[in-house]
Design a protein around this motif. Sequence first.
Motif, PDB file in Angstrom:
ATOM      1  N   ILE A  56       0.833  -1.210   0.000  1.00 39.36           N
ATOM      2  CA  ILE A  56       0.000   0.000   0.000  1.00 39.36           C
ATOM      3  C   ILE A  56       0.870   1.265   0.000  1.00 39.36           C
ATOM      4  N   ALA A  57       1.935   1.229   0.798  1.00 40.15           N
ATOM      5  CA  ALA A  57       2.808   2.399   0.902  1.00 40.15           C
ATOM      6  C   ALA A  57       3.543   2.681  -0.402  1.00 40.15           C
ATOM      7  N   ALA A  58       3.758   1.672  -1.217  1.00 44.01           N
ATOM      8  CA  ALA A  58       4.420   1.886  -2.506  1.00 44.01           C
ATOM      9  C   ALA A  58       3.582   2.794  -3.412  1.00 44.01           C
ATOM     10  N   ILE A  59       2.293   2.677  -3.300  1.00 36.45           N
ATOM     11  CA  ILE A  59       1.409   3.564  -4.072  1.00 36.45           C
ATOM     12  C   ILE A  59       1.597   5.002  -3.592  1.00 36.45           C
ATOM     13  N   GLY A  99       4.232   6.192  -2.060  1.00 40.37           N
ATOM     14  CA  GLY A  99       5.578   6.606  -2.440  1.00 40.37           C
ATOM     15  C   GLY A  99       5.648   7.069  -3.884  1.00 40.37           C
ATOM     16  N   TYR A 100       5.015   6.322  -4.765  1.00 39.38           N
ATOM     17  CA  TYR A 100       5.021   6.711  -6.170  1.00 39.38           C
ATOM     18  C   TYR A 100       4.359   8.078  -6.364  1.00 39.38           C
ATOM     19  N   ILE A 101       3.201   8.245  -5.763  1.00 37.07           N
ATOM     20  CA  ILE A 101       2.466   9.514  -5.892  1.00 37.07           C
ATOM     21  C   ILE A 101       3.287  10.666  -5.321  1.00 37.07           C
ATOM     22  N   THR A 102       3.892  10.448  -4.161  1.00 40.21           N
ATOM     23  CA  THR A 102       4.674  11.498  -3.516  1.00 40.21           C
ATOM     24  C   THR A 102       5.895  11.865  -4.347  1.00 40.21           C
ATOM     25  N   TRP A 103       6.614  10.849  -4.848  1.00 39.19           N
ATOM     26  CA  TRP A 103       7.799  11.136  -5.661  1.00 39.19           C
ATOM     27  C   TRP A 103       7.413  11.811  -6.973  1.00 39.19           C
ATOM     28  N   ARG A 104       6.329  11.380  -7.539  1.00 34.06           N
ATOM     29  CA  ARG A 104       5.932  11.887  -8.857  1.00 34.06           C
ATOM     30  C   ARG A 104       5.345  13.284  -8.771  1.00 34.06           C
TER      31      ARG A 104
END
Length: 192
Positions: A63-66, A68-73
């Motif tokens: 769940i956190a990978a989603i 992380g992706y949103i935050t980095w992007r």
Amino acid sequence: MDFLAAYWLDILTTILGLIYIWLEYRAHIALWVVGIIMPALDIYLYWSHGLYGDAGMACYYTIAAIYGYITWRWGKGEKQELPITHLPLHLYLPTVLFFFIAWAATYYILVTWTNSTVPVLDSFTNALSFVGLWALARKYIEQWWFWIVVDIVCCILYVQKGIPFKAGLYGLYVAIAIAGYFKWKQMMKSEK
């Protein structure tokens, strides 16, 4: 063939783990894609070896990978990726408090509802992983220090639990985390 039948999932998730850490070392956003697939497979691997805290942590990682992706992007706006920075001083105390609360809560869950034989270490690595993954998602360089500790403890734990490839992966993670810290430090200077 018996060897592959017994260790195929351990080997596959180890290969994915190598890809993940290589992408993290490079601060490449694709790490989050691998960060969804690998922990989803790890849920079964850890559960089947009695590492219930790690199985729960793998759910969180997925769940956190989603996040992380949103935050980095999109962390700095629609067209600008999040830069590598230091953990702000005002977040140190809340981070430490969260770690101890998460450690105690995870320990309680493990001793109350599972037959875990390593609840102290399993809950420790889970609590520190919560903090490490949050720091990684925010691109704080200190995230590497959290992972160094987690990786050392997990390496020992996985040797004890008979997950040899994952243990080797976490041993390698220690070295890569040290190199990653210096790589990110260099990248952070070049971003200024």
